[in-house]
Design a protein around this motif. Sequence first.
Motif: not given
Length: 205
Positions: A116-120, A129-136, A142-145, A182-184
Motif C-alpha cells: 500500500m505504501w508503494v501504491i500510494c 491534496e484531499a484526494e491523495a489523503s483519501l487514497l492513503w 483496507m489492509v487491517p480490514a 472519512h477521517t471523522l
Amino acid sequence: MADEQAPTPEEMMRLIKEQSAIAAKHLRGEPLLYYVPWGFAWLLGFGALFLHYGLDGVPDGPVSLGQALAVLFATQILAGAATGFGMAKVGKGVRGESAAKGMMYGYSWFAGVALMWVICMHFTFNLPEAEASLLWATGFLMVPALLYMAGGAIWTSWPMFFMGAWIAAVDGVGVLLGIGWHTLLAAVLLGGGQVAFGFWLRRRM
C-alpha cells in the motif's frame, strides 16, 4: 488405593476443558495490546486529520496536514510496538503449525503495508491534496480490514472477523463521502470502536 486416587472421566473432561480454555486464551493474546493501542492511534490521528480538513473543506481546528500526519504516524508506531510485544508474548513457546500460521500472518501484515505504501506513493503526486489523503487513509485501513478477517478465519475467531468487516464497512462508506467524513468516521467509529472492542474482549477473558 491407586484406583481411589485416579481421576474420574468427568474430572478428566473438566481438566481437558480448563486446559483448552487456557491454551486458547494464550493463543488469542491480550486484546489490550492488540486493539486498544490502535484504537487510540486512530482516534487521535484521524481526529487530527478531521480537524485539518473539516466536513466541508474548511478546517475545524488550527492543525496543519503535517502536524496531523505526525500525530497519526507517531501513535501508529507506538501501537505497532505494543502489538509486536503482544505477538512476541503469544509466540513464545509456540511451535509447529500454530507457529507457522503466526509467522505467515505476520509477514502478510508487512507485505500488505509495504504494498500500500508503494501504491500510494505512485499516485499521490498526481492527485489533489484531499484526494491523495483519501487514497492513503482508505488504502491503509483496507489492509487491517482484510487481514483481521483473514486472521479470524485462520483462528476461527468471530470477534476478530467482525472487527475486520466493521473496518471494511466504515472505510467503504467513508471513501464515498470524502476525506472530511472519512477521517471523522475513522476516528469515532474505528478508533473509539477498537478501544471499546478491546476492553469488551478483555472482560470476556
